[in-house]
Enzyme design. Structure first.
Site, mmCIF file in Angstrom:
data_model
loop_
_atom_site.group_PDB
_atom_site.id
_atom_site.type_symbol
_atom_site.label_atom_id
_atom_site.label_comp_id
_atom_site.label_asym_id
_atom_site.label_seq_id
_atom_site.Cartn_x
_atom_site.Cartn_y
_atom_site.Cartn_z
ATOM 1 N N GLY A 39 0.837 -1.215 0.000
ATOM 2 C CA GLY A 39 0.000 0.000 0.000
ATOM 3 C C GLY A 39 0.865 1.256 0.000
ATOM 4 O O GLY A 39 0.532 2.261 0.627
ATOM 5 N N GLY A 62 -0.570 4.799 -0.731
ATOM 6 C CA GLY A 62 -1.723 5.256 0.051
ATOM 7 C C GLY A 62 -1.347 6.425 0.954
ATOM 8 O O GLY A 62 -0.243 6.973 0.877
ATOM 9 N N GLN A 63 -2.278 6.781 1.834
ATOM 10 C CA GLN A 63 -2.086 7.970 2.674
ATOM 11 C C GLN A 63 -0.856 7.832 3.569
ATOM 12 O O GLN A 63 -0.037 8.736 3.662
ATOM 13 C CB GLN A 63 -3.340 8.221 3.530
ATOM 14 C CG GLN A 63 -3.321 9.577 4.213
ATOM 15 C CD GLN A 63 -4.169 9.647 5.474
ATOM 16 O OE1 GLN A 63 -4.596 8.630 6.007
ATOM 17 N NE2 GLN A 63 -4.408 10.846 5.949
ATOM 18 N N ASP A 104 2.255 -1.897 -4.400
ATOM 19 C CA ASP A 104 0.885 -1.394 -4.344
ATOM 20 C C ASP A 104 0.102 -2.125 -5.420
ATOM 21 O O ASP A 104 0.687 -2.682 -6.359
ATOM 22 C CB ASP A 104 0.864 0.127 -4.607
ATOM 23 C CG ASP A 104 -0.373 0.791 -4.003
ATOM 24 O OD1 ASP A 104 -0.211 1.561 -3.045
ATOM 25 O OD2 ASP A 104 -1.498 0.524 -4.481
ATOM 26 N N ILE A 105 -1.234 -2.108 -5.268
ATOM 27 C CA ILE A 105 -2.072 -2.680 -6.328
ATOM 28 C C ILE A 105 -2.184 -1.688 -7.486
ATOM 29 O O ILE A 105 -2.484 -2.054 -8.610
ATOM 30 C CB ILE A 105 -3.450 -3.090 -5.766
ATOM 31 C CG1 ILE A 105 -4.163 -4.023 -6.729
ATOM 32 C CG2 ILE A 105 -4.291 -1.870 -5.415
ATOM 33 C CD1 ILE A 105 -5.353 -4.734 -6.120
ATOM 34 N N ARG A 106 -1.904 -0.396 -7.172
ATOM 35 C CA ARG A 106 -1.852 0.616 -8.238
ATOM 36 C C ARG A 106 -0.487 0.574 -8.895
ATOM 37 O O ARG A 106 0.497 0.183 -8.267
ATOM 38 C CB ARG A 106 -2.076 2.025 -7.649
ATOM 39 C CG ARG A 106 -3.511 2.241 -7.208
ATOM 40 C CD ARG A 106 -3.633 3.463 -6.342
ATOM 41 N NE ARG A 106 -3.267 3.153 -4.966
ATOM 42 C CZ ARG A 106 -3.508 3.956 -3.925
ATOM 43 N NH1 ARG A 106 -4.091 5.113 -4.109
ATOM 44 N NH2 ARG A 106 -3.171 3.590 -2.704
ATOM 45 N N ASP A 125 -0.803 -7.449 -5.413
ATOM 46 C CA ASP A 125 -2.161 -7.508 -4.863
ATOM 47 C C ASP A 125 -2.056 -8.419 -3.641
ATOM 48 O O ASP A 125 -1.827 -9.623 -3.770
ATOM 49 C CB ASP A 125 -3.102 -8.104 -5.925
ATOM 50 C CG ASP A 125 -4.510 -8.323 -5.383
ATOM 51 O OD1 ASP A 125 -4.731 -8.191 -4.162
ATOM 52 O OD2 ASP A 125 -5.393 -8.645 -6.204
ATOM 53 N N TYR A 183 -14.634 -2.559 9.374
ATOM 54 C CA TYR A 183 -13.252 -2.089 9.526
ATOM 55 C C TYR A 183 -12.720 -2.483 10.900
ATOM 56 O O TYR A 183 -11.636 -3.053 11.038
ATOM 57 C CB TYR A 183 -13.235 -0.583 9.346
ATOM 58 C CG TYR A 183 -11.892 0.082 9.493
ATOM 59 C CD1 TYR A 183 -10.892 -0.091 8.549
ATOM 60 C CD2 TYR A 183 -11.639 0.942 10.561
ATOM 61 C CE1 TYR A 183 -9.670 0.555 8.665
ATOM 62 C CE2 TYR A 183 -10.428 1.598 10.686
ATOM 63 C CZ TYR A 183 -9.435 1.393 9.739
ATOM 64 O OH TYR A 183 -8.233 2.040 9.865
ATOM 65 N N LYS A 188 -9.700 -4.927 12.164
ATOM 66 C CA LYS A 188 -8.561 -4.424 12.947
ATOM 67 C C LYS A 188 -8.402 -5.220 14.253
ATOM 68 O O LYS A 188 -7.288 -5.608 14.620
ATOM 69 C CB LYS A 188 -8.716 -2.930 13.231
ATOM 70 C CG LYS A 188 -8.546 -2.061 11.995
ATOM 71 C CD LYS A 188 -7.160 -2.216 11.369
ATOM 72 C CE LYS A 188 -6.965 -1.351 10.138
ATOM 73 N NZ LYS A 188 -5.699 -1.625 9.436
HETATM 74 C C1 AKB Z 1 -10.556 5.935 9.381
HETATM 75 O O1 AKB Z 1 -11.154 6.994 9.625
HETATM 76 O O2 AKB Z 1 -11.083 4.935 8.890
HETATM 77 C C2 AKB Z 1 -9.084 5.850 9.742
HETATM 78 C C3 AKB Z 1 -8.896 5.312 11.119
HETATM 79 C C4 AKB Z 1 -9.149 6.142 12.288
HETATM 80 O O3 AKB Z 1 -8.511 4.190 11.259
HETATM 81 N N1 AKB Z 1 -8.480 7.137 9.611
#
Ligand code: AKB
Length: 327
Positions: free
Chosen positions: A8, A11-12, A34-36, A55, A144, A148
């Site tokens: 990645g 990414g950010q 990256d996948i890009r 990927d 998400y 995590k």
């Molecule tokens: C999100 O907003 O999804 C992320 C995080 C806090 O993990 N920036």
């Protein structure tokens, strides 16, 4: 030393972690993936970074990149963020969990160290929301968050069962002038700077009093590198350490921006999905375990982060940077 693989990488986080790693370890030791596809090479005559198209959901691609480049450390950043993961939960499971599993398997086979970015999203509505302890209830209600919290457990399993040195951070919302975030709940804290500089107006998708932890990206990348460099003996938690730099609301951030752009206006159009996600997360983390175990300390607070963001973004968004405010 052998080599570092960053997944990645465009990414950010990767956009700022990669240059920091290149500076620390030398560009020839950092492999971007990256996948890009990689952006077109610049004509500046500088050495091009090593790039692999990977990927992470494809185990062979991960294994091949690790083998070909003699990798001994993986910063595994490829993941979907919270809001987009809620829109596409099956894809989020596949990328966030499938990708992590493939990376851990490659690490097991090639004896690599791994960095895993967990998040404040690993907590849920039944977690204490203020000064959230290092060890506490983790029952996230977003996909998400599920990936995590499960990711933290999977990392612990690989450490205990296979002796893999896996370390992680529970990152707050990250604020960066280099790369925009994509699909996160905390993205407002980046968007607000672009809109303030361009239009002196920002319509925020979270409510004015929504308090969340945030951190300026230079602190976050430093934390990742410092955690991976830390002596392993005092590390009691590994997956993953709470870290934070500031606990703020959209109103707090707008007021700080107004010290530099006095006619800046913020108004609100609350997105119920992202608001619900934010309300299921901590308002402030207790990061004392990270401070005690490996010496974590942020360098940027709300005031210094805001001044730096406006100065740096001002160069690209509206022309030359305005003079820093005095006093
Ligand atoms: C999100 O907003 O999804 C992320 C995080 C806090 O993990 N920036």
């Amino acid at each position: 030393m052998r080599n570092i693989l960053v997944t990645g990488a465009f990414g950010q986080i990767g956009s700022e972690l990669v240059p920091a790693l290149q500076q620390h370890f030398g560009g020839e030791h950092v492999v971007l993936s990256d996948i890009r596809m990689a952006p077109r090479a610049s004509a500046g005559g500088q050495a091009e970074p090593v790039f692999e198209h990977v990927d992470c959901t494809e185990p062979q691609q991960v294994l091949e990149a690790v083998r070909r480049h003699d990798i001994d450390t993986i910063y595994h950043l490829a993941a979907l963020l919270s809001a987009v993961a809620e829109e596409r939960p099956h894809l989020a499971w596949s990328i966030n969990m499938g990708g992590l599993y493939n990376v851990l398997e490659a690490a097991r086979q090639y004896r690599c160290r791994v960095f895993f970015p967990s998040s404040i999203g690993a907590f849920g509505p039944s977690t204490p929301r203020d000064h959230t302890p290092q060890v506490t209830i983790q029952r996230p209600t977003t996909m998400y968050g599920v990936t995590k919290a499960s990711g933290e457990l999977l990392c612990d399993y690989y450490a205990a069962r296979f002796g893999i040195d896996v370390r992680g951070l529970r990152l707050p919302g990250l604020i960066s002038y280099v790369a925009p975030p994509g699909g996160g709940t905390t993205d407002y804290a980046v968007e607000i700077f672009y809109q303030a500089l361009r239009y002196k107006h920002y319509r925020c998708f979270l409510g004015p009093e929504t308090r969340l932890d945030m951190m300026y990206m230079p602190d976050a990348t430093r934390a990742m590198i410092e955690l991976m460099a830390a002596d392993s003996a005092p590390l009691h938690h590994r997956n993953a350490y709470n870290i934070t730099a500031m606990s703020i609301t959209p109103e707090d951030l707008a007021a700080e921006i107004r010290k530099h752009i006095p006619d800046f206006i913020i108004d609100y159009q609350v997105d119920p999905v992202r608001q619900a996600i934010a309300e299921s997360w901590p308002r402030s983390l207790d990061d004392s375990a990270a401070r005690e175990d490996w010496g974590w300390a942020p360098r940027y607070d709300l005031a210094s982060m805001t001044a730096d963001m406006l100065a740096r973004l001002g160069e690209t968004v509206t022309g030359p940077a305005r003079a820093p405010k005095q006093g």
